[in-house]
Write an enzyme that holds these catalytic residues in place. Structure first.
Site, PDB file in Angstrom:
ATOM      1  NE  ARG A 148      -3.545  -2.175   2.892  1.00 38.10           N
ATOM      2  CZ  ARG A 148      -3.294  -3.276   3.594  1.00 38.10           C
ATOM      3  NH1 ARG A 148      -2.098  -3.419   4.185  1.00 38.10           N
ATOM      4  NH2 ARG A 148      -4.187  -4.232   3.718  1.00 38.10           N
ATOM      5  CE  LYS A 172      -6.422  -0.692   4.592  1.00 41.63           C
ATOM      6  NZ  LYS A 172      -7.735  -1.018   4.016  1.00 41.63           N
ATOM      7  CG  HIS A 244      -4.332   0.451  -3.927  1.00 36.87           C
ATOM      8  ND1 HIS A 244      -3.698   0.521  -2.707  1.00 36.87           N
ATOM      9  CD2 HIS A 244      -5.274  -0.517  -3.800  1.00 36.87           C
ATOM     10  CE1 HIS A 244      -4.241  -0.344  -1.880  1.00 36.87           C
ATOM     11  NE2 HIS A 244      -5.200  -0.991  -2.510  1.00 36.87           N
ATOM     12  NE  ARG A 247      -2.796  -3.749  -1.196  1.00 34.18           N
ATOM     13  CZ  ARG A 247      -2.352  -4.497  -0.203  1.00 34.18           C
ATOM     14  NH1 ARG A 247      -1.052  -4.697  -0.060  1.00 34.18           N
ATOM     15  NH2 ARG A 247      -3.177  -5.073   0.657  1.00 34.18           N
ATOM     16  CG  HIS A 270      -6.075  -8.700   1.613  1.00 30.55           C
ATOM     17  ND1 HIS A 270      -6.213  -9.116   0.300  1.00 30.55           N
ATOM     18  CD2 HIS A 270      -5.900  -7.357   1.554  1.00 30.55           C
ATOM     19  CE1 HIS A 270      -6.123  -8.074  -0.500  1.00 30.55           C
ATOM     20  NE2 HIS A 270      -5.933  -7.001   0.235  1.00 30.55           N
ATOM     21  CE1 TYR A 279      -5.730  -7.306  -6.579  1.00 27.83           C
ATOM     22  CE2 TYR A 279      -6.140  -8.345  -4.466  1.00 27.83           C
ATOM     23  CZ  TYR A 279      -5.795  -7.235  -5.209  1.00 27.83           C
ATOM     24  OH  TYR A 279      -5.527  -6.063  -4.571  1.00 27.83           O
TER      25      TYR A 279
END
Length: 298
Positions: A148, A172, A244, A247, A270, A279
């Site tokens: 990110r 995150k 992004h 990514r 994730h 994806y």
């Protein structure tokens, strides 16, 4: 309880209890601020403890005129979380957003670059300028590690474990993970540090920050977006891209190359495999190849 106090308490809850990033917290609070602005504009003096479903439906109806379904769903979700918090803390007996429906939206597939487009974009960087070496190292790191933009600008020199072939990434909620880094990308980072970064005058608080601006300070998210867009134009890439996009391309190219979805999930950081499953947008040729390779009745 007034709106200002409710927002402050909600912010503390998101930060301390949920451990969300500053960007996520800002987005949640923005949803609440939109509601407060609507109430002020319509002289509706209602506290967060007294506002009812009808008032909120009126707000949702108004924002639906201004934003698309995806943005509308985002605001509804944010407000639902806000009132869930008030209910959880026993400030309210119910959540007035509970029965307000979110508009149906299709799942948005992330934009990706082809390998040749990435090569063109990297090749467009002017290495005769000091920032050229930095920009090449940054874009290669975004793509080869699937980072990110916040993870890239926050990367520290002490996060580099090149002998082991990994970098430590803080994602995150300050959650950390180790991501493999290719030898070629390692060499570009080392070259940037050896030939460019070493000549900068760096304030003490940024001595460990890897990628720096000309003043020796940490780069901003906006600066990374600008760099990506400038090089996309220079390379003749017509797609609308952002940091992004690298990514998304990282994950897509790994998946198309046969990588395991769980491994990709770990590298992307994730929490849920469902997030990574976006994806799985392989084209028909890819799907046919899977059948022809692995099915016993091929």
């Amino acid at each position: 309880m007034n709106w200002q106090q409710a927002q402050k308490d909600f912010e503390n809850y998101l930060k301390i209890e949920r451990g969300l990033s500053d960007n996520s917290i800002e987005n949640y609070l923005l949803d609440v601020k939109k509601l407060v602005k609507f109430l002020d504009q319509n002289t509706m003096k209602i506290s967060p403890l007294d506002i009812d479903e009808e008032s909120l439906k009126r707000f949702v109806y108004e924002i639906a005129k201004e934003v698309n379904a995806r943005s509308q769903a985002r605001v509804i979700s944010g407000l639902r979380s806000f009132f869930n918090y008030l209910q959880f803390e026993d400030y309210r007996p119910t959540n007035p957003m509970a029965l307000i429906e979110t508009p149906k939206i299709g799942r948005k597939l992330p934009d990706t670059l082809s390998i040749s487009e990435i090569d063109k974009l990297i090749a467009s960087i002017d290495l005769s300028k000091p920032e050229g070496e930095r920009n090449r190292a940054m874009l290669e790191t975004l793509y080869s590690c699937g980072l990110r933009v916040s993870e890239l600008i926050g990367m520290q020199i002490s996060d580099l474990f090149f002998e082991e072939g990994f970098i430590k990434v803080t994602g995150k909620g300050d959650k950390q993970r180790f991501v493999p880094i290719a030898p070629a990308t390692q060499r570009l980072i080392d070259r940037y540090r050896r030939e460019i970064r070493v000549h900068l005058s760096i304030p003490k608080e940024f001595e460990d920050t890897l990628f720096l601006n000309r003043r020796g300070k940490q780069l901003t998210r906006a600066m990374i977006f600008t760099i990506v867009k400038q090089h996309a134009i220079k390379a003749g890439v017509k797609k609308k891209i952002s940091p992004h996009t690298f990514r998304h391309s990282f994950a897509t190219h790994l998946l198309q190359g046969g990588a395991d979805l769980r491994a990709i999930q770990q590298m992307l950081g994730h929490e849920s495999i469902t997030t990574t499953e976006v994806y799985m947008h392989l084209d028909r040729n890819d799907l046919a190849k899977v059948i022809n390779t692995y099915h016993p009745r091929k």
